[in-house]
Design an enzyme around this catalytic site. Structure first.
Site, PDB file in Angstrom:
ATOM      1  N   LYS A  78       0.869  -1.176   0.000  1.00  0.00           N
ATOM      2  CA  LYS A  78       0.000   0.000   0.000  1.00  0.00           C
ATOM      3  C   LYS A  78       0.904   1.224   0.000  1.00  0.00           C
ATOM      4  O   LYS A  78       1.467   1.604   1.024  1.00  0.00           O
ATOM      5  CB  LYS A  78      -0.902  -0.012   1.231  1.00  0.00           C
ATOM      6  N   ARG A 101     -17.487   0.990  -1.393  1.00  0.00           N
ATOM      7  CA  ARG A 101     -16.546   0.491  -0.400  1.00  0.00           C
ATOM      8  C   ARG A 101     -17.007  -0.907  -0.028  1.00  0.00           C
ATOM      9  O   ARG A 101     -18.169  -1.108   0.311  1.00  0.00           O
ATOM     10  CB  ARG A 101     -16.549   1.395   0.833  1.00  0.00           C
TER      11      ARG A 101
HETATM   12  P1  ATP Z   1     -10.261   5.477   1.177  1.00  0.00           P
HETATM   13  O1  ATP Z   1      -9.597   5.694  -0.132  1.00  0.00           O
HETATM   14  O2  ATP Z   1     -10.450   4.014   1.495  1.00  0.00           O
HETATM   15  O3  ATP Z   1     -11.491   6.295   1.389  1.00  0.00           O
HETATM   16  P2  ATP Z   1      -8.207   7.046   2.297  1.00  0.00           P
HETATM   17  O4  ATP Z   1      -8.424   8.048   1.215  1.00  0.00           O
HETATM   18  O5  ATP Z   1      -8.014   7.517   3.688  1.00  0.00           O
HETATM   19  O6  ATP Z   1      -9.325   5.958   2.317  1.00  0.00           O
HETATM   20  P3  ATP Z   1      -6.320   5.046   2.647  1.00  0.00           P
HETATM   21  O7  ATP Z   1      -7.037   4.665   3.878  1.00  0.00           O
HETATM   22  O8  ATP Z   1      -4.919   5.466   2.800  1.00  0.00           O
HETATM   23  O9  ATP Z   1      -7.017   6.178   1.848  1.00  0.00           O
HETATM   24  O10 ATP Z   1      -6.364   3.764   1.666  1.00  0.00           O
HETATM   25  C1  ATP Z   1      -6.825   3.666   0.387  1.00  0.00           C
HETATM   26  C2  ATP Z   1      -5.855   4.218  -0.643  1.00  0.00           C
HETATM   27  O11 ATP Z   1      -4.631   3.490  -0.715  1.00  0.00           O
HETATM   28  C3  ATP Z   1      -6.332   4.094  -2.069  1.00  0.00           C
HETATM   29  O12 ATP Z   1      -7.313   5.047  -2.372  1.00  0.00           O
HETATM   30  C4  ATP Z   1      -5.072   4.285  -2.871  1.00  0.00           C
HETATM   31  O13 ATP Z   1      -4.836   5.650  -3.064  1.00  0.00           O
HETATM   32  C5  ATP Z   1      -3.987   3.799  -1.947  1.00  0.00           C
HETATM   33  N1  ATP Z   1      -3.227   2.627  -2.441  1.00  0.00           N
HETATM   34  C6  ATP Z   1      -1.897   2.473  -2.298  1.00  0.00           C
HETATM   35  N2  ATP Z   1      -1.473   1.328  -2.806  1.00  0.00           N
HETATM   36  C7  ATP Z   1      -2.555   0.698  -3.317  1.00  0.00           C
HETATM   37  C8  ATP Z   1      -2.755  -0.545  -3.971  1.00  0.00           C
HETATM   38  N3  ATP Z   1      -1.760  -1.402  -4.201  1.00  0.00           N
HETATM   39  N4  ATP Z   1      -4.025  -0.867  -4.346  1.00  0.00           N
HETATM   40  C9  ATP Z   1      -5.051  -0.016  -4.117  1.00  0.00           C
HETATM   41  N5  ATP Z   1      -4.923   1.174  -3.492  1.00  0.00           N
HETATM   42  C10 ATP Z   1      -3.691   1.539  -3.087  1.00  0.00           C
END
Ligand code: ATP
Length: 596
Positions: free
Chosen positions: A254, A422
């Site tokens: 991630k 989601r």
């Molecule tokens: P969300 O997008 O779930 O509303 P958020 O904006 O707070 O939450 P995070 O909780 O950090 O974001 O986690 C989701 C984000 O992680 C994704 O929107 C994407 O930008 C990021 N990400 C990083 N690596 C990956 C990956 N390998 N696959 C999918 N997403 C990824």
């Protein structure tokens, strides 16, 4: 067929008069039923106070001052009085209505305003820019208000200011469209699906109004229209995560960057953010990367753009890429200093095939074939996992490589791309803690890595170690490439020359193989973001978790050469273990305070 603006305004008034969602939907259903198919998109946009879908970023937003000028011209009331009226009522639309109520506009209103006319004028206002645009905007708004009834002037003024604010949500409009033009509730999922795959309510409304429900059934993803992103649920227990995934899943790094949805069409690149804003202009470097690295014509892919250190290739904190926003003139410089790498993680469309409908392993396989991988454009790192321990190990690697955790993705047959939703198809598994490193540490230089690019001929990064008093050895804690100025790089070459050896020193414990090794001698002061578990560093190995060491995340040289210190005076591995523990303690305290 046409529609009078007054019909729209009548609905607006009633919407403002109620707080009941069902009633609002009903009012919209009645309106949409009467709306001719060829202007239904305009009615939909106008009802949300806009002219286009959000992703185009076209805002009406005329300045208050200009609106006051236009009102003064139409009402023949002086500007200061209009400003007073505005102040008193708190809304320029209300002020417009009141000011015009007293006026008889005989001669001006022999024709009644149509929706198209209002839309066209507002569109001209939105699009006028450059020299003469101020006058042109005033002229346009004057002509609009002069043709309007007082109540029409109220809503037209609000819309022109970008402040209609009826509060009609996307879902309410989708509901209303389903009831007005399809089979009600039963059709809602189809409408939602079309919306999630186009991010354009007007477009969906028009497709439905002209092609019926069949048009929605065959609704295609299109290059240029952003797809609403699939979102993840969150869990913190690897066992639970695997159970949710039926025992088998894809685990991916991630990356901590900016989510990018890239649309490619014959070398034209359009980039959208997580919120579907068009951010194409902020990443000219990504256009080049994508044009050079992607095989194929028309496609949509998603990835994470992460800032990288140009000389070491290491990932940098996310904040550095967020600086790209809104600093156009400095963009060139930022791109050079802090380039980004793109880690592609999904494929949504490719040459006529809507990949959102295919299961994840097929999307990933196709994505892998399209990318010519290089240092700056790659696939997200992925492994297939079936055991919780694999998730833990991979998590450690991810953190050691500068990521913030893992994304666990379903590989089942139903793992299609769920646009705009989601769900449990994706689960984010983040490190449980995050806290600032309070103190600097003094670490010993035990190895180095050759610099690339601008740092060619010097060191790109140093391998730094803490001192283990018990065994009298130096155990690695980080690879540090940040914080060195050009003069530091030159100075380091010189200082380190006398420590150079052609093998790892016997007192150095390292799993990493450096390009150059040194006798432990030089001590540097370093600060990092935090201390994390690490599978590759040997500092504090096995002290917290079997097989894991401790590392300093995002280390940066503070500029201080601690030449007064001998390597045995450096920060000890014991101290780093303590720092890690107190970091955890602090976090649990913060958590309990938050919970209380
Ligand atoms: P969300 O997008 O779930 O509303 P958020 O904006 O707070 O939450 P995070 O909780 O950090 O974001 O986690 C989701 C984000 O992680 C994704 O929107 C994407 O930008 C990021 N990400 C990083 N690596 C990956 C990956 N390998 N696959 C999918 N997403 C990824």
């Amino acid at each position: 067929m046409t529609m009078l603006y007054s019909r729209l305004v009548e609905t607006y008034q009633k919407i403002e008069g109620t707080t009941k969602r069902l009633e609002i939907t009903k009012l919209l259903v009645d309106l949409l039923k009467e709306t001719p198919a060829d202007i239904i998109d305009k009615v939909v946009y106008l009802t949300q106070g806009k002219l286009y879908p959000d992703y185009l970023g076209i805002e009406i937003g005329i300045a208050e001052k200009l609106a006051i000028k236009a009102l003064a011209i139409v009402s023949a009331v002086k500007e200061p009085r209009i400003a007073d009226e505005y102040k008193r009522r708190g809304d320029l639309g209300d002020a417009a209505e009141a000011l015009l109520a007293g006026k008889t506009q005989v001669g001006l209103r022999n024709e009644r305003l149509t929706v198209e006319e209002v839309y066209t004028i507002l569109d001209r206002i939105a699009k006028s820019s450059g020299p003469g645009s101020v006058e042109s905007k005033i002229r346009q708004l004057t002509s609009l208000i002069s043709k309007a009834s007082p109540i029409e002037a109220k809503y037209a003024t609000r819309t022109a200011l970008g402040r209609l604010r009826l509060g009609v949500a996307d879902m309410t409009l989708l509901d209303a469209l389903a009831h007005a033009l399809a089979r009600g509730k039963e059709s809602k999922p189809l409408l939602e699906q079309a919306y999630n795959r186009s991010s354009d309510l007007g477009f969906v409304a028009r497709a439905l109004a002209s092609g019926g429900i069949d048009a929605l059934r065959s609704f295609k993803v299109t290059v240029g229209r952003p797809i609403r992103p699939m979102l993840a649920e969150r869990l913190s227990d690897p066992q639970e995560i695997l159970e949710k995934m039926n025992g088998r899943a894809a685990a991916e790094y991630k990356y901590d960057g900016l989510r990018i949805q890239a649309h490619l069409s014959n070398r034209k690149v359009t980039l959208f953010s997580r919120r579907l804003e068009n951010i194409t202009d902020q990443f000219p470097d990504l256009h080049i990367l994508l044009n050079q690295g992607i095989v194929g014509g028309e496609l949509i892919l998603e990835g994470e753009a992460v800032p990288v250190d140009p000389s070491t290739g290491e990932l940098l904190p996310f904040q550095l890429v967020s600086q790209r926003r809104g600093r156009k003139y400095e963009l060139e410089k930022t791109i050079q200093e802090i380039p980004v790498a793109l880690f592609a993680f999904d494929l949504l469309y490719n040459n006529g095939v809507d990949y959102t409908q295919l299961e994840f392993p097929r999307r990933r396989e196709a994505l892998a074939k399209l990318i010519r991988r290089n240092e700056r454009l790659d696939l997200s790192r992925q492994i297939i996992v079936t055991k919780p321990e694999q998730l833990d190990d991979f998590m450690q690697q991810a953190v050691a490589d500068g990521c913030e955790g893992l994304m666990i993705k379903s590989v089942r047959p139903d793992s299609t791309y769920k646009a705009g939703a989601r769900g449990w198809g994706w689960i984010k598994y983040k490190r449980e803690y995050k806290s600032e490193m309070q103190d600097t540490v003094d670490l010993v230089v035990v190895g180095a890595f050759a610099g690339r690019g601008r740092r060619g001929g010097t060191y790109g990064a140093l391998l730094l170690a803490a001192y283990d008093e018990k065994d009298d050895v130096f155990r690695t804690a980080c690879k540090c490439g940040s914080g060195f100025k050009d003069e530091d790089l030159a100075k380091l070459l010189e200082i380190l020359e006398k420590y150079k050896i052609n093998h790892r020193h016997a007192r150095v414990d390292s799993k990493i193989v450096a390009d150059t090794w040194f006798v432990p001698g030089l001590v540097l002061e370093v600060i990092g973001a935090e201390i994390t578990l690490s599978p590759i560093h040997t500092c504090g190995l096995n002290s917290i978790r079997p097989g894991a060491g401790l590392a300093i995340r995002f280390p940066r040289f503070t500029g201080k050469y601690r030449t007064e210190k001998s390597p045995e005076d450096a920060t000890t591995t014991k101290e780093i273990i303590e720092m890690y523990r107190s970091q955890l303690k602090k976090l649990s305290e913060t958590k309990s305070v938050e919970a209380a």
